[in-house]
Design a protein around this motif. Structure first.
Motif, PDB file in Angstrom:
ATOM      1  N   GLU A  39       0.835  -1.197   0.000  1.00 35.84           N
ATOM      2  CA  GLU A  39       0.000   0.000   0.000  1.00 35.84           C
ATOM      3  C   GLU A  39       0.874   1.252   0.000  1.00 35.84           C
ATOM      4  OE1 GLU A  39      -2.363   0.167   3.501  1.00 35.84           O
ATOM      5  OE2 GLU A  39      -0.657   0.268   4.858  1.00 35.84           O
ATOM      6  N   ALA A  40       0.234   2.391  -0.192  1.00 30.59           N
ATOM      7  CA  ALA A  40       0.951   3.662  -0.196  1.00 30.59           C
ATOM      8  C   ALA A  40       1.652   3.873   1.144  1.00 30.59           C
ATOM      9  CB  ALA A  40      -0.034   4.805  -0.457  1.00 30.59           C
ATOM     10  N   GLY A  41       2.917   4.324   1.078  1.00 34.23           N
ATOM     11  CA  GLY A  41       3.657   4.657   2.276  1.00 34.23           C
ATOM     12  C   GLY A  41       4.211   3.479   3.033  1.00 34.23           C
ATOM     13  N   ILE A  42       4.104   2.276   2.497  1.00 34.40           N
ATOM     14  CA  ILE A  42       4.496   1.086   3.244  1.00 34.40           C
ATOM     15  C   ILE A  42       6.006   0.867   3.241  1.00 34.40           C
ATOM     16  CG2 ILE A  42       4.453  -0.686   1.448  1.00 34.40           C
ATOM     17  CD1 ILE A  42       2.721  -0.844   4.900  1.00 34.40           C
ATOM     18  N   GLY A  43       6.729   1.630   2.412  1.00 35.17           N
ATOM     19  CA  GLY A  43       8.196   1.526   2.411  1.00 35.17           C
ATOM     20  C   GLY A  43       8.774   0.932   1.152  1.00 35.17           C
ATOM     21  N   LYS A  44       8.003   0.905   0.075  1.00 34.71           N
ATOM     22  CA  LYS A  44       8.502   0.332  -1.188  1.00 34.71           C
ATOM     23  C   LYS A  44       9.686   1.134  -1.713  1.00 34.71           C
ATOM     24  CE  LYS A  44       4.508   0.789  -3.251  1.00 34.71           C
ATOM     25  NZ  LYS A  44       3.806   1.465  -2.141  1.00 34.71           N
ATOM     26  N   SER A  45       9.550   2.462  -1.723  1.00 31.64           N
ATOM     27  CA  SER A  45      10.634   3.305  -2.246  1.00 31.64           C
ATOM     28  C   SER A  45      11.879   3.201  -1.382  1.00 31.64           C
ATOM     29  CB  SER A  45      10.168   4.757  -2.343  1.00 31.64           C
ATOM     30  OG  SER A  45       9.074   4.876  -3.223  1.00 31.64           O
ATOM     31  N   ALA A  46      11.691   3.056  -0.070  1.00 32.30           N
ATOM     32  CA  ALA A  46      12.848   2.905   0.820  1.00 32.30           C
ATOM     33  C   ALA A  46      13.626   1.640   0.487  1.00 32.30           C
ATOM     34  CB  ALA A  46      12.382   2.875   2.270  1.00 32.30           C
ATOM     35  N   LEU A  47      12.911   0.576   0.116  1.00 33.36           N
ATOM     36  CA  LEU A  47      13.597  -0.653  -0.270  1.00 33.36           C
ATOM     37  C   LEU A  47      14.342  -0.475  -1.588  1.00 33.36           C
ATOM     38  CD1 LEU A  47      10.937  -3.315   0.774  1.00 33.36           C
ATOM     39  CD2 LEU A  47      13.218  -3.010   1.756  1.00 33.36           C
ATOM     40  N   LEU A  48      13.774   0.312  -2.513  1.00 31.37           N
ATOM     41  CA  LEU A  48      14.513   0.620  -3.741  1.00 31.37           C
ATOM     42  C   LEU A  48      15.789   1.378  -3.413  1.00 31.37           C
ATOM     43  CD1 LEU A  48      12.108   1.712  -6.626  1.00 31.37           C
ATOM     44  CD2 LEU A  48      13.121  -0.513  -6.175  1.00 31.37           C
ATOM     45  N   ASP A  49      15.677   2.373  -2.519  1.00 33.09           N
ATOM     46  CA  ASP A  49      16.873   3.118  -2.124  1.00 33.09           C
ATOM     47  C   ASP A  49      17.896   2.183  -1.481  1.00 33.09           C
ATOM     48  OD1 ASP A  49      15.763   5.453  -3.062  1.00 33.09           O
ATOM     49  OD2 ASP A  49      14.972   6.064  -1.102  1.00 33.09           O
ATOM     50  N   TYR A  50      17.412   1.243  -0.722  1.00 36.08           N
ATOM     51  CA  TYR A  50      18.312   0.285  -0.057  1.00 36.08           C
ATOM     52  C   TYR A  50      19.081  -0.539  -1.088  1.00 36.08           C
ATOM     53  CZ  TYR A  50      19.763  -4.005   2.284  1.00 36.08           C
ATOM     54  OH  TYR A  50      20.497  -5.072   2.731  1.00 36.08           O
ATOM     55  N   VAL A  51      18.356  -1.125  -2.047  1.00 34.46           N
ATOM     56  CA  VAL A  51      19.031  -2.007  -2.994  1.00 34.46           C
ATOM     57  C   VAL A  51      19.979  -1.204  -3.883  1.00 34.46           C
ATOM     58  CG1 VAL A  51      17.291  -1.964  -4.854  1.00 34.46           C
ATOM     59  CG2 VAL A  51      18.699  -3.998  -4.518  1.00 34.46           C
ATOM     60  N   ALA A  52      19.604   0.052  -4.206  1.00 36.88           N
ATOM     61  CA  ALA A  52      20.493   0.890  -5.011  1.00 36.88           C
ATOM     62  C   ALA A  52      21.750   1.257  -4.234  1.00 36.88           C
ATOM     63  CB  ALA A  52      19.761   2.151  -5.465  1.00 36.88           C
ATOM     64  N   ALA A  53      21.574   1.553  -2.938  1.00 31.51           N
ATOM     65  CA  ALA A  53      22.729   1.925  -2.118  1.00 31.51           C
ATOM     66  C   ALA A  53      23.673   0.752  -1.891  1.00 31.51           C
ATOM     67  CB  ALA A  53      22.244   2.475  -0.776  1.00 31.51           C
ATOM     68  N   ARG A  54      23.140  -0.453  -1.914  1.00 38.22           N
ATOM     69  CA  ARG A  54      23.962  -1.653  -1.691  1.00 38.22           C
ATOM     70  C   ARG A  54      24.629  -2.147  -2.965  1.00 38.22           C
ATOM     71  NH1 ARG A  54      25.320  -3.950   3.055  1.00 38.22           N
ATOM     72  NH2 ARG A  54      24.548  -6.038   2.561  1.00 38.22           N
ATOM     73  N   ALA A  55      24.327  -1.513  -4.104  1.00 37.22           N
ATOM     74  CA  ALA A  55      24.763  -2.047  -5.397  1.00 37.22           C
ATOM     75  C   ALA A  55      26.161  -1.580  -5.772  1.00 37.22           C
ATOM     76  CB  ALA A  55      23.752  -1.658  -6.471  1.00 37.22           C
ATOM     77  N   SER A  56      27.135  -1.822  -4.915  1.00 38.40           N
ATOM     78  CA  SER A  56      28.502  -1.453  -5.250  1.00 38.40           C
ATOM     79  C   SER A  56      28.996  -2.311  -6.414  1.00 38.40           C
ATOM     80  CB  SER A  56      29.413  -1.660  -4.034  1.00 38.40           C
ATOM     81  OG  SER A  56      29.342  -3.000  -3.587  1.00 38.40           O
ATOM     82  N   GLY A  57      29.732  -1.684  -7.326  1.00 43.80           N
ATOM     83  CA  GLY A  57      30.232  -2.397  -8.495  1.00 43.80           C
ATOM     84  C   GLY A  57      29.160  -2.681  -9.537  1.00 43.80           C
ATOM     85  N   VAL A  58      28.007  -2.047  -9.381  1.00 43.79           N
ATOM     86  CA  VAL A  58      26.870  -2.270 -10.288  1.00 43.79           C
ATOM     87  C   VAL A  58      26.432  -0.932 -10.859  1.00 43.79           C
ATOM     88  CG1 VAL A  58      24.456  -3.021 -10.410  1.00 43.79           C
ATOM     89  CG2 VAL A  58      26.093  -4.316  -9.022  1.00 43.79           C
ATOM     90  N   THR A  59      26.100  -0.913 -12.142  1.00 43.92           N
ATOM     91  CA  THR A  59      25.532   0.290 -12.747  1.00 43.92           C
ATOM     92  C   THR A  59      24.048   0.352 -12.412  1.00 43.92           C
ATOM     93  OG1 THR A  59      27.098   0.219 -14.586  1.00 43.92           O
ATOM     94  CG2 THR A  59      25.096   1.528 -14.898  1.00 43.92           C
ATOM     95  N   VAL A  60      23.631   1.452 -11.767  1.00 41.78           N
ATOM     96  CA  VAL A  60      22.239   1.613 -11.349  1.00 41.78           C
ATOM     97  C   VAL A  60      21.571   2.672 -12.225  1.00 41.78           C
ATOM     98  CG1 VAL A  60      20.674   2.190  -9.459  1.00 41.78           C
ATOM     99  CG2 VAL A  60      22.823   0.981  -8.986  1.00 41.78           C
ATOM    100  N   THR A  61      20.435   2.336 -12.767  1.00 42.88           N
ATOM    101  CA  THR A  61      19.643   3.308 -13.519  1.00 42.88           C
ATOM    102  C   THR A  61      18.230   3.287 -12.970  1.00 42.88           C
ATOM    103  OG1 THR A  61      18.882   3.995 -15.718  1.00 42.88           O
ATOM    104  CG2 THR A  61      19.047   1.626 -15.332  1.00 42.88           C
ATOM    105  N   ARG A  62      17.559   4.464 -12.989  1.00 43.20           N
ATOM    106  CA  ARG A  62      16.261   4.583 -12.333  1.00 43.20           C
ATOM    107  C   ARG A  62      15.235   5.221 -13.256  1.00 43.20           C
ATOM    108  NH1 ARG A  62      17.262   5.172  -5.986  1.00 43.20           N
ATOM    109  NH2 ARG A  62      15.033   4.807  -6.020  1.00 43.20           N
TER     110      ARG A  62
END
Length: 930
Positions: A39-62
């Motif tokens: 649902e809205a506000g449940i933290g979906k975007s925060a999880l995207l930020d998490y996986v992007a921040a953890r993606a060292s050595g990976v090209t991230v596009t959004r």
């Protein structure tokens, strides 16, 4: 990038583990797809930020979906691909051209979205050869439709690439979006994590009972916990929140955002409204619009209130903040802001966006704005953005003052909505067009549109009358669309399974022949319509020769544009049904279906490629190459799944019957029955009668074959009657129903006499031989049947004729001759893996006194259909990129399959493939002709 979880991500241990594994697999070169739902506000975007921040050595596009009425075709896809566009020139030419047209980088024919999808897949795969690629897409349900459809296609084709796609989709708004892809569903935070988040967001110590009540009221929704506690002390929160509507956390959060607006200066509220009305987030555009409105572009108070982030681009803290700002403004305030945005938008660089804002600024009909929207719709169509075209035309129609122009634009919008697979919107716009004055030609277009809409929903009897009416209207206006529409009407009757009756195929054919309609502009299509309508209206003796005259022009028609190619591809099914079931012409079937497959591949027309593959798979069945047929059916099913189409079951039914696999056939029959009931596709009942006749004749269950084949004959359909007659003659003979057999033989002779092909002559001779008492004449007919069927390479019928001939020879006690024929039949059917007919031949050989060895068990490591297809193409000399382009796969996926092939065949390189495939029985077959 950070190597640890984001500091504000509380709890979510399972979710983080899932995303960490995605990254770990990505670094190992494995692909992954995850759709985070909640649902809205449940933290979906925060999880995207998490996986992007953890993606060292990976090209991230959004890419970010934005809630807005405006639809800019391909905008979201362009945003996602922007980091990789420097490599666009290295793409295969068709993919490069399609992507450049879609992104407005070049002019050309509107691209097929699936070809664009293949280009994106190739672009991401090539980028991943340097570094793994992680593409994150927030609020995917708000992407422009064509971008979403394309990314879904890419997600379904990922297999062995170092590419991962992670989407977020909101409940309710995203229902039906990205269905069937691997999901990660998230709910509210558990009680400890929610309490920890709440205490970290509030100044002062919270009483545990108050904390627990707030967690319960918000159901652990992180955004609600943070935003509803923002600016409140622990003491204030002790009085609790308004939990009158506990089921609508998002509404309460949006209301909280709206309350924060009241304390802001008026110019800041106006600035926020400009940002909310402009979905792209262009800060420079916002500043120009603010200047035109005479306000100071001071976003500091809004930033302090936690509503917006202002930098190179403008980004609201949450989509609910954007919607709160826009909904709180009154209509006049919105129009004023959109007017400023229209004036601030460069008419040369962004004419479509300017037209849209001008439309939103209008408070009534405005022809200038409507005309600009129509021009924008035309540009969207040229880029292949049918959804955007439909939306723009719909708005243009609403703003058009003149009722004639309004009706024309509403009709065009309805046609665009149908092409964009939005039939509900098409229906609404068609109703609006119907209320407006329309020219006779537009009335004909409306009738055809309604016929097409009905045909897209149901393959029953309803569409043909409307298409017939439309064709008559076009003919009366002297329009070249008349003949094309008559062909569409005949096609509708073929699927509806009706030849006779007031709206059957014969009625359409008679109308077409007497309409006096002008040429369509395609001589080949006109000749095809003449041949089919003559066949239906005048019978086989005149119709079949007319079909023969149409074949060469139609099969070799020069197709100068993508539109011409699509028209040809859409006419192919009627042509094939005619040449298969009335001309009995297997070489023509092969030529037309192989060209259809090749053309669909070349122009990236994945919407019609599954159908073309199914028809070409039918050719392979009759050639006796069941393995090649299986590969084509598997590919058709995979593409249908990736593109959201219903699977095509005709060839699956026929293949199951010839294999003699009763269990598989029963499953396919049940699917066909359900589809016939749901979609009115009565023609499936005709094919069911034929295929059950084949199945039960192969199993020597002749009474069941007799009943099944009779239903195929009695069904009033354009196809499968002749083939059902063949099954009925054999079954009736074995059941001793000689009167029925002779009646069906007479009809078969009538149907095949004009065809004069090896297939027609051979099948007729064999059926006559079954019912001939004269031994010498029967022997001559059997031998003639084998020769004639061999001439057209109808291998399954050649093998079957050897079997029936051998059975007859055994009955008249010519055992030595019988053994020879039965050995040939047994060997042929065994090589095809035709279980039932092989066993029937084995039993007959045993009856002659010959011992027959059974086939060894299949090797454990058999190639899958896709592996066999890739191996066959590689053995023929194709490179991995070329194979990938052929099969709409990435070169990495091709190589991944080949490595599995090498292991299964115990070889080390593609040099060994031809010999290994020949030894394994896969062979190179005829599949490369496709």
């Amino acid at each position: 990038m950070s190597a640890t979880p984001l500091p504000n991500l509380f709890g979510r241990h399972h979710e983080r583990a899932v995303l960490d594994e995605v990254l770990a697999g990505l670094r190992r070169g494995e692909s992954a797809v995850r759709v985070i739902r909640g649902e809205a506000g449940i933290g979906k975007s925060a999880l995207l930020d998490y996986v992007a921040a953890r993606a060292s050595g990976v090209t991230v596009t959004r890419a970010q979906g934005i809630e807005a009425d405006m639809e800019l075709a391909w905008a979201s896809l362009h945003q996602l691909c922007a980091p990789f566009l420097g490599a666009i020139e290295a793409l295969p030419e068709p993919q490069r051209d399609a992507l450049q047209v879609a992104f407005g980088m070049a002019a050309g024919d509107p691209p097929d979205r699936f070809l664009v999808g293949l280009a994106v897949l190739t672009l991401l795969t090539r980028a991943s050869e340097t570094r793994p690629v992680l593409a994150v897409v927030d609020d995917a349900h708000w992407l422009d439709r064509v971008s979403l459809q394309t990314l879904e296609f890419v997600a379904r084709r990922l297999l062995a690439e170092a590419v991962a796609l992670v989407f977020t989709v909101r409940d309710h708004e995203g229902e039906g979006v990205l269905v069937g892809l691997p999901e990660l569903r998230i709910g509210g935070l558990d009680k400890p994590a929610a309490g920890e988040l709440l205490e970290a967001s509030v100044e002062g110590r919270m009483e545990p009972r108050v904390r627990d009540r707030l967690v319960a009221e918000t159901r652990g929704n992180p955004l609600a916990l943070v935003e509803l506690s923002r600016g409140r002390t622990a003491a204030e929160l002790a009085y609790g929140l308004d939990a009158a509507d506990p089921e609508s956390v998002s509404t309460r959060v949006e209301e909280d955002y709206a309350r924060r607006l009241t304390s802001l200066p008026e110019h800041t509220r106006t600035l926020l409204l400009v940002a909310a009305a402009e979905p792209v987030g262009d800060a420079r555009l916002l500043l120009r619009a603010a200047d035109l409105l005479g306000i100071t572009a001071d976003a500091a108070p809004a930033k302090a209130a936690g509503l917006i982030e202002f930098g190179e681009s403008v980004r609201f803290r949450h989509p609910l903040a954007r919607s709160a700002v826009y909904r709180e403004a009154d209509a006049e305030q919105r129009r004023r802001v959109h007017r400023a945005l229209a004036e601030a938008t460069d008419p040369l660089v962004e004419p479509d966006r300017r037209a849209w804002h001008a439309a939103q600024a209008s408070d009534g009909p405005d022809e200038v704005v409507a005309a600009a929207l129509e021009e924008a719709a035309d540009r969207a169509r040229q880029r292949g953005g049918m959804s955007a075209e439909a939306v723009l035309l719909e708005r243009a129609a609403a703003l058009t003052p003149d009722p004639w122009q309004r009706g024309r634009r509403a009709l065009a919008a309805a046609e665009a909505h149908l092409s964009a697979a939005a039939p509900e919107h098409a229906t609404e716009l068609a109703a609006l067009a119907d209320l407006c004055p329309l020219s006779p030609l537009d009335r004909a277009r409306l009738a055809r549109l309604r016929g097409r809409m009905l045909f897209s929903r149901s393959r029953g009897d309803d569409a043909a009358p409307l298409l017939l009416d439309a064709a008559a209207r076009f003919a009366a206006e002297g329009s070249s669309l008349a003949r094309e529409t008559y062909l569409e009407a005949i096609s509708a009757t073929v699927f509806a399974g009706r030849v006779h009756g007031p709206h059957g195929a014969r009625a359409v054919a008679i109308a077409a022949r007497t309409s006096g309609s002008p040429p369509s502009g395609s001589q080949a299509s006109d000749l095809l319509l003449d041949g089919v309508s003559t066949l239906l209206a005048e019978g086989h003796h005149l119709g079949v020769p007319a079909l023969v005259r149409a074949f060469e022009p139609f099969a070799h028609e020069a197709l100068e544009s993508r539109d011409a190619s699509m028209r040809w591809l859409l006419s192919v099914p009627v042509a094939l049904e005619s040449f298969i079931h009335h001309r009995w012409d297997l070489p023509a079937w092969d030529a037309l279906s192989s060209r259809a497959v090749r053309l669909a591949r070349d122009i990236g027309a994945l919407s019609v490629l599954p159908s073309a593959l199914i028809y070409h798979g039918g050719v392979q069945i009759h050639y006796g190459d069941f393995a090649a047929a299986t590969r084509m059916i598997e590919e058709a099913d995979a593409i249908a799944l990736a593109t959201g189409q219903a699977p095509h079951r005709y060839a699956t039914l026929v293949l199951a019957a010839w294999r003699g696999d009763e269990e598989a056939a029963d499953r396919a029959f049940e699917e066909a029955r359900i589809r016939a009931a749901e979609h009115g596709e009565v023609s499936l009942l005709g094919v069911k009668g034929y295929v059950q006749g084949v199945l039960y004749n192969g199993l020597a269950r002749y009474e069941e074959a007799l009943a099944a084949a009779r239903t195929g004959i009695e069904h009033d359909g354009y196809n499968f009657t002749g083939l059902s007659l063949v099954e009925h003659v054999e079954a009736a003979f074995h059941c001793g129903e000689l009167a029925q057999a002779r009646e069906s033989l007479d009809r078969l002779i009538e149907l095949t006499r004009a065809a004069d092909t090896g297939w027609a002559r051979g099948i007729r001779a064999r059926s006559q031989a079954l019912l001939t008492d004269d031994i010498d004449e029967a022997d001559r007919l059997y031998r003639a049947a084998i020769d004639e069927l061999s001439l057209d390479r109808v291998t399954v019928e050649v093998a079957r004729t050897h079997l029936i001939y051998g059975e007859w020879l055994r009955r008249i006690r010519r055992r030595a001759d019988a053994r020879h024929q039965l050995r040939v039949a047994h060997r042929m059917f065994d090589s095809m893996r035709s279980i039932a007919f092989t066993e029937r031949a084995r039993r007959e050989l045993l009856a002659t006194g010959e011992r027959v060895s059974t086939r060894d068990a299949e090797p454990v490591a058999r190639l899958t259909p896709q592996e066999a297809q890739i191996a066959t193409l590689a053995a023929g000399g194709m490179t991995n990129p070329r194979i990938g382009a052929e099969l709409f796969l990435s070169p990495h996926t091709v190589e991944w399959h080949l490595r599995k092939v090498y292991t299964k065949l115990d070889i080390t390189s593609r040099r060994d493939l031809p010999a290994a495939l020949a030894t394994s029985g896969v062979g190179t077959g005829t599949t490369t002709s496709a």
